[in-house]
Design an enzyme around this catalytic site. Structure first.
Site, PDB file in Angstrom:
ATOM      1  N   THR A  24       0.821  -1.209   0.000  1.00 11.65           N
ATOM      2  CA  THR A  24       0.000   0.000   0.000  1.00 11.65           C
ATOM      3  C   THR A  24       0.855   1.259   0.000  1.00 11.65           C
ATOM      4  O   THR A  24       0.450   2.286  -0.554  1.00 11.65           O
ATOM      5  CB  THR A  24      -0.944   0.001   1.222  1.00 11.65           C
ATOM      6  OG1 THR A  24      -1.798  -1.143   1.154  1.00 11.65           O
ATOM      7  CG2 THR A  24      -1.803   1.250   1.264  1.00 11.65           C
ATOM      8  N   THR A  73       1.358  -4.321   4.475  1.00 11.46           N
ATOM      9  CA  THR A  73       1.128  -4.636   5.886  1.00 11.46           C
ATOM     10  C   THR A  73       0.451  -5.990   6.112  1.00 11.46           C
ATOM     11  O   THR A  73       0.539  -6.537   7.207  1.00 11.46           O
ATOM     12  CB  THR A  73       0.265  -3.543   6.549  1.00 11.46           C
ATOM     13  OG1 THR A  73      -0.987  -3.433   5.849  1.00 11.46           O
ATOM     14  CG2 THR A  73       0.982  -2.197   6.528  1.00 11.46           C
TER      15      THR A  73
END
Length: 324
Positions: free
Chosen positions: A8, A86
């Site tokens: 991300t 993540t």
């Protein structure tokens, strides 16, 4: 050195900002928007891959470990920062913790918001990670995760929220980074050295995870996985590692055929105790590791040994060395 893998932090949202794609921008593009980062250190970059971390693979892990070994053996470099999605960051951090030997810090960081989001957190996280890697007291602390101003050990860290900026658990937190300082909450202690030698590995043994739940039907899945080549299964048991009786009977049968079974818990706190009877059957406790980290350790253990007693000893020695 920054080793970039996507995630991300390198993602871009669509025009409506309701959806985004991970791993779109290269690391050098990210750095162009944050020139202040260069005030922290002399930075070199290498793009290892550019993916959603849900697609992280054994091949990429082995490539990262190889690159880290080469880079940190060069006196030019004092540390490494790895940009990473993540979703599987805790697994990659744990893998690198188990496979790298260096007094120099290795810091993983990422973002919960894509690059063009108004609340993008990636720039600050990257800044903090480089600051941490350059910090003199980070030496001899090995692999760490740095997110949202918090520093985590790879053993205790876990992602517990799907969306929040503060997505990672306080379990495993060992310090914090602020605008003016870096503080470790515990003194430097002896760090377990790498116990796995992967220099000559081209691949890792296949290990899968199965859940146990009410009216559990995973016995079918366990049999299918074993017949398709799985060498080990980690059970995400209920409570302190309980397994539904139908599922457990199948696992007992597969143990006799050579499957290795490690029992973890779907609960994120506490450890798993294996009864004497189950231990004699071959079930192994994950100790304090969650299922995804137990899988990483089992893969590496199987790359070194097929002996159940030796694999059980590897899990127990990790538990004895660390507090979870």
């Amino acid at each position: 050195m920054i080793l970039a893998t996507g995630g991300t932090i390198a993602g871009v949202a669509d025009e409506t900002h309701t959806d985004y794609e991970s791993g779109v921008l290269g690391i050098d593009t990210l750095l162009q928007d944050f020139p202040q980062i260069h005030s922290l250190a002399h930075i070199h970059t290498k793009q290892i891959c550019n993916i959603d971390s849900a697609d992280m693979s054994d091949d990429i892990w082995l490539t990262l470990a190889h690159n880290i070994k080469v880079i940190l053996s060069d006196s030019l470099y004092d540390g490494i920062v790895i940009t990473h999605g993540t979703d599987t960051m805790e697994e990659s951090a744990f893998f690198l913790h188990l496979t790298t030997i260096s007094d120099k810090p290795i810091i993983l960081t990422g973002a919960m918001r894509p690059f063009n989001d108004a609340l993008y957190d990636g720039g600050k996280n990257l800044f903090n990670a480089i600051k941490l890697a350059a910090y003199k007291d980070s030496q001899n602390r090995g692999v760490m995760v740095c997110m949202n101003g918090q520093i985590y050990s790879p053993l205790g860290v876990s992602k517990l929220h799907t969306l929040e900026i503060d997505a990672f658990s306080s379990k495993g937190r060992i310090g914090f980074v602020t605008d003016s300082s870096i503080c470790f909450s515990s003194p430097l202690i002896a760090r377990q050295r790498s116990i796995f030698h992967i220099e000559n590995l081209k691949s890792l043994p296949r290990v899968d995870i199965l859940y146990s739940y009410a009216n559990d039907g995973s016995s079918i899945a366990a049999k299918a996985l074993f017949e398709s080549g799985t060498k080990g299964i980690v059970i995400a048991g209920s409570g302190a590692g309980s397994i539904h009786k139908a599922h457990k009977e199948m696992l007992k049968s597969l143990l006799k055929q050579g499957l290795v079974v490690v029992v973890s818990s779907r609960i994120n706190q506490g450890s798993v105790h294996i009864s004497k009877a189950d231990s004699e059957l071959g079930f192994i406790s994950s100790a304090g590791l969650n299922p995804q980290k137990a899988r990483v350790l089992l893969m590496l253990a199987l790359s070194q040994s097929k002996d159940l007693a030796e694999i059980a000893s590897i899990f127990q020695s990790l538990f004895n060395f660390h507090t979870f």
